[in-house]
Enzyme design. Structure first.
Site, mmCIF file in Angstrom:
data_model
loop_
_atom_site.group_PDB
_atom_site.id
_atom_site.type_symbol
_atom_site.label_atom_id
_atom_site.label_comp_id
_atom_site.label_asym_id
_atom_site.label_seq_id
_atom_site.Cartn_x
_atom_site.Cartn_y
_atom_site.Cartn_z
ATOM 1 N N HIS A 106 -2.896 2.483 8.112
ATOM 2 C CA HIS A 106 -4.020 1.730 7.548
ATOM 3 C C HIS A 106 -4.264 0.530 8.453
ATOM 4 O O HIS A 106 -3.319 -0.109 8.916
ATOM 5 C CB HIS A 106 -3.698 1.279 6.131
ATOM 6 N N GLU A 154 0.822 -1.220 0.000
ATOM 7 C CA GLU A 154 0.000 0.000 0.000
ATOM 8 C C GLU A 154 0.854 1.268 0.000
ATOM 9 O O GLU A 154 0.352 2.348 0.329
ATOM 10 C CB GLU A 154 -0.965 0.009 1.199
ATOM 11 N N HIS A 174 -13.287 -2.799 3.717
ATOM 12 C CA HIS A 174 -11.877 -3.193 3.809
ATOM 13 C C HIS A 174 -11.262 -2.695 5.117
ATOM 14 O O HIS A 174 -10.711 -3.495 5.878
ATOM 15 C CB HIS A 174 -11.097 -2.655 2.596
ATOM 16 N N GLU A 209 -17.307 12.686 22.681
ATOM 17 C CA GLU A 209 -16.080 13.350 22.236
ATOM 18 C C GLU A 209 -15.773 13.193 20.748
ATOM 19 O O GLU A 209 -14.825 13.800 20.255
ATOM 20 C CB GLU A 209 -14.910 12.877 23.091
ATOM 21 N N HIS A 211 -7.566 -2.589 9.892
ATOM 22 C CA HIS A 211 -8.851 -3.266 9.677
ATOM 23 C C HIS A 211 -9.603 -3.386 11.012
ATOM 24 O O HIS A 211 -9.892 -4.501 11.455
ATOM 25 C CB HIS A 211 -8.618 -4.682 9.122
#
Ligand code: 2HA
Ligand code: ZN
Length: 271
Positions: free
Chosen positions: A139, A116, A210, A169, A141
């Protein structure tokens, strides 16, 4: 020269990946992190003019020429970063023409940076154009965030609004909201370009079905952004199937944002 394994940025990467693994957000080789380092701090540990090898980036990263990043490796497991940082992490310097990454340390088994990297470096460029202090892209999941993708409309306004409603918040932590991309093939320049376009507007971008991208000034701030979305998504998943008796009202969210002095997406409230 000092021992790279004692560098604060290596220690932070070990701690962050271990935390994310333990939270269940980064199964197997899921997730990746890139963290832009100061040249002066790297020079204390490495000769930045003597790359071990050069790896093509596969896209034009010229605006980041000379910049140094510590990046998780492709196919590597967050679980294994802490016990073996030199195999699972790498420190790269973007070449003068932006077409390659010069490896300064790491990827000891002959590996390379995350698949990525396009989305990461393009996101760095996009965030730096609106926030010169941005240093980190993560990144991941996260479980509830991903679960929510299957049962909630993937619409930026509606998704942000629901998340803001879940914890008092939230509107203070991510007043800019959450950008959303539809499902797309990962690991490509196309998803990188689409993510970077969203990153001009948002520090958080959902990759439909994803995971999530977050960007910030340091690892703590960026991790905290994703952690707050995940917490809100967890409350949503715990309550979405139950009758809703109470809610934080839009007027109350406005009061919150004003009390904390944050610039929020006014068009994401229904006032
Ligand atoms: O690197 O999470 O999106 C593994 C991934 C790809
Ligand atoms: Zn992923």
């Amino acid at each position: 020269m000092k021992d790279i394994l004692t560098a604060p940025f290596v220690e932070e990467m070990r701690r962050t990946t271990a935390n994310m693994y333990r939270l269940g957000w980064d199964e197997r080789n899921g997730g990746n992190i890139s963290y832009m380092l100061e040249e002066a701090e790297v020079r204390e540990y490495l000769n930045i003019d003597a790359p071990l090898r050069t790896i093509p980036t596969g896209f034009n990263a010229q605006p980041l020429a000379g910049k140094i990043f510590i990046v998780t490796g492709t196919g590597k497991y967050f679980k294994n970063v802490d016990p073996d940082p030199e195999t699972n992490l790498g420190i790269i310097k973007i070449s003068a023409d932006g077409s390659a990454a010069e490896l300064l340390w790491g990827y000891k088994d002959g590996g390379k940076f995350t698949s990525e990297l396009p989305a990461h470096l393009m996101s760095h460029m996009a965030r730096l154009s609106v926030d010169p202090e941005n240093r980190v892209v993560i990144h991941s999941h996260p479980t509830n965030t991903l679960a929510m993708n299957y049962v909630h409309e993937l619409d930026e306004k509606k998704l942000t609004h629901t998340l803001w409603e879940m914890c008092t918040e939230c509107i203070v932590v991510f007043p800019d909201g959450v950008g959303v991309l539809p499902w797309m093939l990962c690991g490509t320049n196309e998803i990188g370009e689409a993510t970077a376009e969203k990153m001009k507007e948002f520090r958080l971008v959902i990759w439909g079905m994803h995971g999530i991208y977050g960007a910030g000034k340091n690892l703590d701030e960026t991790f905290g952004l994703i952690e707050t979305v995940e917490k809100a998504a967890q409350i949503y998943m715990l309550t979405a199937h139950l009758p809703r008796i109470n809610t934080i009202k839009d007027e109350e969210m406005k009061v919150l944002a004003e009390a904390f002095g944050v610039e929020y997406r006014k068009d994401f409230l229904n006032l």
